[in-house]
Design a protein around this motif. Structure first.
Motif, mmCIF file in Angstrom:
data_model
loop_
_atom_site.group_PDB
_atom_site.id
_atom_site.type_symbol
_atom_site.label_atom_id
_atom_site.label_comp_id
_atom_site.label_asym_id
_atom_site.label_seq_id
_atom_site.Cartn_x
_atom_site.Cartn_y
_atom_site.Cartn_z
ATOM 1 N N MET A 153 0.847 -1.186 0.000
ATOM 2 C CA MET A 153 0.000 0.000 0.000
ATOM 3 C C MET A 153 0.886 1.241 0.000
ATOM 4 S SD MET A 153 -3.048 -0.936 2.624
ATOM 5 C CE MET A 153 -1.942 -0.955 4.024
ATOM 6 N N ASN A 154 0.317 2.367 -0.453
ATOM 7 C CA ASN A 154 1.086 3.578 -0.554
ATOM 8 C C ASN A 154 0.315 4.758 0.002
ATOM 9 O OD1 ASN A 154 3.573 2.747 -2.247
ATOM 10 N ND2 ASN A 154 1.826 1.753 -3.193
ATOM 11 N N ARG A 155 0.984 5.899 0.047
ATOM 12 C CA ARG A 155 0.498 7.007 0.838
ATOM 13 C C ARG A 155 -0.877 7.506 0.403
ATOM 14 N NH1 ARG A 155 2.411 10.261 4.607
ATOM 15 N NH2 ARG A 155 1.587 12.370 4.749
ATOM 16 N N ARG A 156 -1.192 7.493 -0.893
ATOM 17 C CA ARG A 156 -2.493 7.992 -1.320
ATOM 18 C C ARG A 156 -3.604 7.061 -0.873
ATOM 19 N NH1 ARG A 156 -4.742 12.665 -1.595
ATOM 20 N NH2 ARG A 156 -6.101 12.999 -3.380
ATOM 21 N N ASN A 157 -3.303 5.808 -0.617
ATOM 22 C CA ASN A 157 -4.299 4.844 -0.197
ATOM 23 C C ASN A 157 -4.571 4.880 1.293
ATOM 24 O OD1 ASN A 157 -4.279 3.826 -2.849
ATOM 25 N ND2 ASN A 157 -2.531 2.544 -2.353
ATOM 26 N N PHE A 158 -3.647 5.405 2.071
ATOM 27 C CA PHE A 158 -3.861 5.391 3.509
ATOM 28 C C PHE A 158 -3.165 6.575 4.167
ATOM 29 C CE2 PHE A 158 0.098 2.976 3.055
ATOM 30 C CZ PHE A 158 0.890 3.479 4.074
ATOM 31 N N LEU A 159 -3.684 6.901 5.328
ATOM 32 C CA LEU A 159 -3.100 7.936 6.166
ATOM 33 C C LEU A 159 -2.362 7.249 7.300
ATOM 34 C CD1 LEU A 159 -2.801 10.865 7.167
ATOM 35 C CD2 LEU A 159 -5.016 10.616 8.274
ATOM 36 N N LYS A 160 -1.075 7.448 7.371
ATOM 37 C CA LYS A 160 -0.271 6.848 8.427
ATOM 38 C C LYS A 160 -0.362 7.730 9.667
ATOM 39 C CE LYS A 160 4.274 4.799 9.248
ATOM 40 N NZ LYS A 160 5.611 4.554 8.665
ATOM 41 N N LEU A 161 -0.809 7.138 10.764
ATOM 42 C CA LEU A 161 -1.014 7.889 11.988
ATOM 43 C C LEU A 161 0.273 8.032 12.774
ATOM 44 C CD1 LEU A 161 -4.337 6.232 13.145
ATOM 45 C CD2 LEU A 161 -4.081 8.485 12.124
ATOM 46 N N ALA A 162 0.459 9.186 13.376
ATOM 47 C CA ALA A 162 1.583 9.368 14.286
ATOM 48 C C ALA A 162 1.405 8.412 15.453
ATOM 49 C CB ALA A 162 1.622 10.810 14.782
ATOM 50 N N GLY A 163 2.417 7.660 15.782
ATOM 51 C CA GLY A 163 2.317 6.696 16.867
ATOM 52 C C GLY A 163 1.933 5.314 16.412
ATOM 53 N N GLY A 164 1.658 5.141 15.111
ATOM 54 C CA GLY A 164 1.362 3.809 14.588
ATOM 55 C C GLY A 164 -0.061 3.661 14.103
ATOM 56 N N LEU A 176 -11.534 10.843 8.676
ATOM 57 C CA LEU A 176 -10.207 10.979 8.072
ATOM 58 C C LEU A 176 -10.052 10.116 6.823
ATOM 59 C CD1 LEU A 176 -8.122 11.041 11.353
ATOM 60 C CD2 LEU A 176 -8.331 12.928 9.714
ATOM 61 N N SER A 177 -10.797 9.000 6.761
ATOM 62 C CA SER A 177 -10.714 8.152 5.581
ATOM 63 C C SER A 177 -11.271 8.859 4.350
ATOM 64 C CB SER A 177 -11.440 6.826 5.818
ATOM 65 O OG SER A 177 -12.842 6.959 5.764
ATOM 66 N N TYR A 178 -12.129 9.866 4.563
ATOM 67 C CA TYR A 178 -12.581 10.724 3.468
ATOM 68 C C TYR A 178 -11.642 11.910 3.266
ATOM 69 C CZ TYR A 178 -17.045 8.260 3.199
ATOM 70 O OH TYR A 178 -18.012 7.299 3.032
ATOM 71 N N ALA A 179 -11.160 12.472 4.373
ATOM 72 C CA ALA A 179 -10.346 13.684 4.290
ATOM 73 C C ALA A 179 -9.115 13.492 3.419
ATOM 74 C CB ALA A 179 -9.939 14.127 5.695
ATOM 75 N N ILE A 180 -8.546 12.279 3.408
ATOM 76 C CA ILE A 180 -7.325 12.065 2.627
ATOM 77 C C ILE A 180 -7.582 12.061 1.115
ATOM 78 C CG2 ILE A 180 -6.122 10.872 4.470
ATOM 79 C CD1 ILE A 180 -6.743 8.244 3.206
ATOM 80 N N LEU A 181 -8.860 12.183 0.716
ATOM 81 C CA LEU A 181 -9.181 12.306 -0.704
ATOM 82 C C LEU A 181 -9.207 13.768 -1.147
ATOM 83 C CD1 LEU A 181 -12.101 9.708 -0.922
ATOM 84 C CD2 LEU A 181 -9.645 9.327 -1.202
ATOM 85 N N ALA A 182 -8.860 14.684 -0.261
ATOM 86 C CA ALA A 182 -8.939 16.104 -0.568
ATOM 87 C C ALA A 182 -7.906 16.512 -1.617
ATOM 88 C CB ALA A 182 -8.727 16.915 0.708
ATOM 89 N N PRO A 183 -8.240 17.516 -2.443
ATOM 90 C CA PRO A 183 -7.253 18.030 -3.392
ATOM 91 C C PRO A 183 -6.110 18.725 -2.664
ATOM 92 C CG PRO A 183 -9.191 19.451 -3.340
ATOM 93 C CD PRO A 183 -9.527 18.233 -2.525
ATOM 94 N N ASN A 184 -4.930 18.652 -3.237
ATOM 95 C CA ASN A 184 -3.756 19.276 -2.636
ATOM 96 C C ASN A 184 -2.674 19.403 -3.694
ATOM 97 O OD1 ASN A 184 -1.731 16.720 -1.936
ATOM 98 N ND2 ASN A 184 -3.878 16.157 -1.908
ATOM 99 N N PRO A 185 -1.769 20.367 -3.558
ATOM 100 C CA PRO A 185 -0.790 20.656 -4.617
ATOM 101 C C PRO A 185 0.077 19.452 -4.972
ATOM 102 C CG PRO A 185 -0.788 22.395 -2.979
ATOM 103 C CD PRO A 185 -1.629 21.284 -2.412
ATOM 104 N N HIS A 186 0.125 19.160 -6.259
ATOM 105 C CA HIS A 186 0.926 18.033 -6.762
ATOM 106 C C HIS A 186 0.600 16.735 -6.036
ATOM 107 C CE1 HIS A 186 2.975 20.182 -9.703
ATOM 108 N NE2 HIS A 186 4.218 20.210 -9.240
#
Length: 378
Positions: free
Chosen positions: A1-12, A51-61
């Motif tokens: 899996m890669n970063r666009r597919n998931f949000l890695k939480l601080a602390g694990g 947050l599982s929706y928030a990571i679909l937000a538009p952002n530069p590059h």
């Protein structure tokens, strides 16, 4: 899996992106990159669900410049990922802050739809106008409330930047433009489908895009983030997507390589410049956003509105592509920057965002995660 597919939480731990997998009409589909979309969006923790929706937000590059730390059972702290900066095209992190504003607004919309509201404290440890750092962007506390579903939320999973030429035979209707301009609440939103205005902005955005591409350091920043072909998208589905049969073929014959794209004398460079300027030259309308000031809070608010405008365009079946090159703060762009501000903010303020709209093709192999340009450019 890669970063666009998931949000890695601080602390694990990770949060998978909400949504389902689309069937693409091509054998070059980056299937492993898309797989987590069918596994997510059903968290019992309301923070993780939002947050599982928030990571679909538009952002530069498509840098996805967010880090989240969860505390207790109702708190979250959002940080900026300093590894995701764009030092040449976004030297003060203004555009990246707007992307974080998109993230926070989508998190709020998702929480509301799940029966929760969020109390948000921005920059609780202060802010720096020269750049973002490791201090928190926002402290958020979730509390249960009545369910409120924003009509725009229905379009979250369909939203993307449409970086294709638009149909010159399909004008944008004034009624659609009015509906789009009505959804913002933090910023001064404008737009035009007037032929003379459209012609002016076609020329200016083409000039600005050409300036960025012809400067080695600013163009290389984009080229380094290009994902060319299925394998690269699967390996790292962030950045600027070039997947599909056409781009696979160009890469296979050596036309579309990073070395060729950076060589102004190469066929790849010339074809690439022609392709992106064809987009600016087929705009059928333009949207823009102005804030009275340019504080970090202004930029966060601009991001919230920019997300909503993007979703409103999706609701109207309109293609939408941010064209923020003319708003970038480096010396070679000063002429386009000053011209844009003189026209859109003659009494002062900061033009935070600019985009083209129009009816365009629904490209079958375009990925369901939003691949953005400046805001970005999605």
């Amino acid at each position: 899996m890669n970063r666009r597919n998931f949000l890695k939480l601080a602390g694990g731990g990770v949060i998978l992106a909400a949504g389902g997998v689309t069937t693409f009409a091509t054998t070059r589909t980056p299937t492993s990159a898309l797989a987590p979309w069918s596994q997510a969006g059903t968290y019992s923790d309301p923070r993780m669900n939002a947050l599982s929706y928030a990571i679909l937000a538009p952002n530069p590059h498509n840098r996805q410049p967010w880090i989240v730390s969860l505390k207790g059972d109702d708190e979250a702290t959002i940080f900026f990922d300093t590894d995701k900066q764009l030092p040449y095209t976004d030297p003060f992190d203004r555009q990246l802050t707007i992307g974080l504003g998109c993230f926070l607004e989508l998190m709020r919309m998702a929480a509301n739809a799940d029966g929760y509201d969020v109390d948000m404290t921005l920059f609780p440890e202060g802010e720096d106008q020269t750049g973002l750092d490791q201090r928190p962007i926002a402290f958020v506390k979730f509390r249960e409330t009545a369910t409120v579903i924003d009509p725009l939320f229905a379009h979250v999973q369909d939203r993307r930047s449409n970086k294709e030429p638009y149909d010159l035979g399909r004008p944008v209707q004034s009624e659609a433009l009015s509906r789009i301009l009505s959804v913002a609440s933090h910023s001064q939103i404008g737009g035009s489908i007037d032929p003379e205005e459209v012609a002016f902005w076609r020329q200016l955005t083409t000039e600005a895009l050409t300036v960025e591409i012809e400067i080695p350091r600013t163009y290389k920043e984009s080229v380094d983030l290009m994902r060319i072909g299925k394998a690269e998208v699967n390996a790292n589905p962030d950045g600027i997507d070039f997947s599909g049969v056409f781009f696979e073929a160009l890469a296979l014959v050596g036309v579309m390589t990073r070395e060729a794209l950076l060589d102004p004398t190469s066929t790849g460079f010339k074809q690439g410049l022609k392709a992106v300027t064809e987009n600016t030259e087929t705009a059928m309308g333009h949207l823009w956003m102005v804030t009275p000031g340019n504080t970090r809070r202004d930029q966060i608010g601009a991001g919230a509105d920019w997300l909503r405008i993007n979703l409103a365009c999706t609701a109207e079946s309109l293609g939408f592509q941010p064209l923020s090159q003319a708003l970038q703060e480096y010396p070679e762009m000063s002429t386009q920057y000053e011209t844009t501000h003189a026209r859109l903010a003659p009494n002062g303020g900061t033009v935070q965002m600019l985009a083209r709209i129009g009816y365009g093709p629904n490209v079958a192999f375009s990925p369901r995660w939003p691949i953005e340009g400046k805001i970005g450019n999605s």
